[in-house]
Design an enzyme around this catalytic site. Sequence first.
Site, PDB file in Angstrom:
ATOM      1  N   ASP A 125     -55.490 -39.718 -59.061  1.00  0.00           N
ATOM      2  CA  ASP A 125     -54.730 -40.872 -59.556  1.00  0.00           C
ATOM      3  C   ASP A 125     -55.735 -41.935 -60.000  1.00  0.00           C
ATOM      4  O   ASP A 125     -56.080 -42.849 -59.261  1.00  0.00           O
ATOM      5  CB  ASP A 125     -53.824 -41.391 -58.430  1.00  0.00           C
ATOM      6  N   GLU A 158     -58.671 -41.593 -57.209  1.00  0.00           N
ATOM      7  CA  GLU A 158     -57.990 -41.471 -55.930  1.00  0.00           C
ATOM      8  C   GLU A 158     -57.743 -39.986 -55.677  1.00  0.00           C
ATOM      9  O   GLU A 158     -57.148 -39.300 -56.511  1.00  0.00           O
ATOM     10  CB  GLU A 158     -56.664 -42.253 -55.920  1.00  0.00           C
ATOM     11  N   THR A 193     -53.089 -39.609 -65.064  1.00  0.00           N
ATOM     12  CA  THR A 193     -53.125 -39.011 -63.733  1.00  0.00           C
ATOM     13  C   THR A 193     -53.465 -37.544 -63.953  1.00  0.00           C
ATOM     14  O   THR A 193     -52.786 -36.876 -64.741  1.00  0.00           O
ATOM     15  CB  THR A 193     -51.749 -39.124 -63.034  1.00  0.00           C
ATOM     16  N   LYS A 223     -52.595 -47.922 -63.413  1.00  0.00           N
ATOM     17  CA  LYS A 223     -52.477 -46.530 -62.987  1.00  0.00           C
ATOM     18  C   LYS A 223     -51.927 -45.635 -64.099  1.00  0.00           C
ATOM     19  O   LYS A 223     -52.188 -44.435 -64.105  1.00  0.00           O
ATOM     20  CB  LYS A 223     -51.479 -46.429 -61.817  1.00  0.00           C
ATOM     21  N   GLN A 239     -55.242 -53.505 -61.870  1.00  0.00           N
ATOM     22  CA  GLN A 239     -54.292 -53.349 -60.766  1.00  0.00           C
ATOM     23  C   GLN A 239     -54.239 -54.606 -59.904  1.00  0.00           C
ATOM     24  O   GLN A 239     -53.166 -55.075 -59.512  1.00  0.00           O
ATOM     25  CB  GLN A 239     -54.722 -52.142 -59.915  1.00  0.00           C
ATOM     26  N   GLU A 292     -63.406 -47.448 -51.908  1.00  0.00           N
ATOM     27  CA  GLU A 292     -63.657 -47.466 -50.461  1.00  0.00           C
ATOM     28  C   GLU A 292     -65.065 -46.979 -50.146  1.00  0.00           C
ATOM     29  O   GLU A 292     -65.748 -47.546 -49.292  1.00  0.00           O
ATOM     30  CB  GLU A 292     -62.637 -46.570 -49.748  1.00  0.00           C
ATOM     31  N   ARG A 309     -59.088 -50.890 -61.078  1.00  0.00           N
ATOM     32  CA  ARG A 309     -58.839 -51.821 -59.971  1.00  0.00           C
ATOM     33  C   ARG A 309     -58.712 -53.274 -60.404  1.00  0.00           C
ATOM     34  O   ARG A 309     -57.974 -54.035 -59.784  1.00  0.00           O
ATOM     35  CB  ARG A 309     -59.957 -51.701 -58.928  1.00  0.00           C
ATOM     36  N   HIS A 314     -56.316 -45.357 -45.545  1.00  0.00           N
ATOM     37  CA  HIS A 314     -56.477 -45.906 -46.902  1.00  0.00           C
ATOM     38  C   HIS A 314     -55.891 -47.316 -46.977  1.00  0.00           C
ATOM     39  O   HIS A 314     -56.503 -48.226 -47.540  1.00  0.00           O
ATOM     40  CB  HIS A 314     -55.807 -45.001 -47.930  1.00  0.00           C
ATOM     41  N   ASP A 342     -45.715 -41.625 -56.650  1.00  0.00           N
ATOM     42  CA  ASP A 342     -46.954 -41.633 -55.883  1.00  0.00           C
ATOM     43  C   ASP A 342     -46.722 -42.413 -54.592  1.00  0.00           C
ATOM     44  O   ASP A 342     -46.261 -43.549 -54.628  1.00  0.00           O
ATOM     45  CB  ASP A 342     -48.078 -42.283 -56.704  1.00  0.00           C
ATOM     46  N   GLU A 395     -55.912 -37.084 -54.004  1.00  0.00           N
ATOM     47  CA  GLU A 395     -54.578 -36.934 -53.431  1.00  0.00           C
ATOM     48  C   GLU A 395     -54.135 -35.469 -53.466  1.00  0.00           C
ATOM     49  O   GLU A 395     -54.660 -34.671 -54.233  1.00  0.00           O
ATOM     50  CB  GLU A 395     -53.559 -37.781 -54.226  1.00  0.00           C
TER      51      GLU A 395
END
Length: 363
Positions: A203, A171, A227, A223, A210, A326, A207, A110, A103, A173
Amino acid sequence: MTAADHLAWGVVRPTGAHASIAARLGDRVLPLRPPAEAGLLGHDLDLRHAIEEPTLNALIELGRPAWRALAERVRHLIDVGHPLMPLAFCEELLPVRIADYVDFYASLEHVENFGRLWRPGQPAVHENWRHMPVGYHGRASTVVVGGTPVRRPRGQVAPGELAATRALDLECEVGFVCGPSARGPVAVDDAERHIFGVVLVNDWSARDIQRFEYVPLGPFLGKSFATSMSAWITPLDALPRATPRAQDFAPAEYLRAREPWTLDVALEIEVGGEVLSRPRSSWLYWTPAQMLAHMTVNGATLTAGDLFASGTVSGSEPGTEGSLGEIGRGERWLADGEEVVLRGRCGDVELGEVRGQVLTAAP
Ligand code: CA
């Protein structure tokens, strides 16, 4: 031509039948095993054997001429009236055995958005970031096909505290399924020969887990629990190329393409039935070819079925962010039962969707 005219590759299990590699055309599907066994897809033995496999890996290994030949034969079969079945009658399976999963972190916006949230007052972009597509190795065996529910993971959410994550994120992607296999390095100008096709990737990210674990070696258990990848792989051949954004300065020679290209995938993030954001993949700082060249420049092997993803695709404006963290400025996270749907379209080609519902954490 309409979006429904484009073929995509996948693996399905039709109701009451064996799993089979399949071609999708809009909302209809052609499982390829029966016509291959009847000799309707030519007599090339390697291709026949590849079609008998339960995943696309062997087909990917045959290389671009074989992919194109198969697409032409499938198209011919459809043109002469071979029946297709409704997609709704099929279970969609993970189309490739993921050999390795990388990844990247290729969106400057970002990186900046996250830097502001996690390291306020410090430079968001590290010195290395504009010199190379930064990435990490994910967990290939927990890549799941779109539609698979995702259980809220547990982990160390604070020092010494093992708990279900309270900050589950998505996420958005773009992913690239690679092959045929090659010994690295794969030159930046050869990347197109080693990218079979394009998928959408979610993904999933915890948080709080992480944030506590990522220094100094990067993402790990925050993570690796899941996925999600879309069930249908759109051939790179089918997608219009776009001009990449300008880079702030010329990167190292091995990252300089003679004819740089990227994809402009218009993405859409839906959570709980509401569209929250619409980023575009042409905003990424690094191109897919640069990512592949970088991933193999040290001699690392590329294996048919490798997946690399772009990293969260974000813009700088409200309504263009690529993650819920975000969008909600660190105040909003996914709730149990909530469903995330990512969709993408590149020119007039629909890339489909990747869907996943959050399940309550294990007791
Ligand atoms: Ca990511």
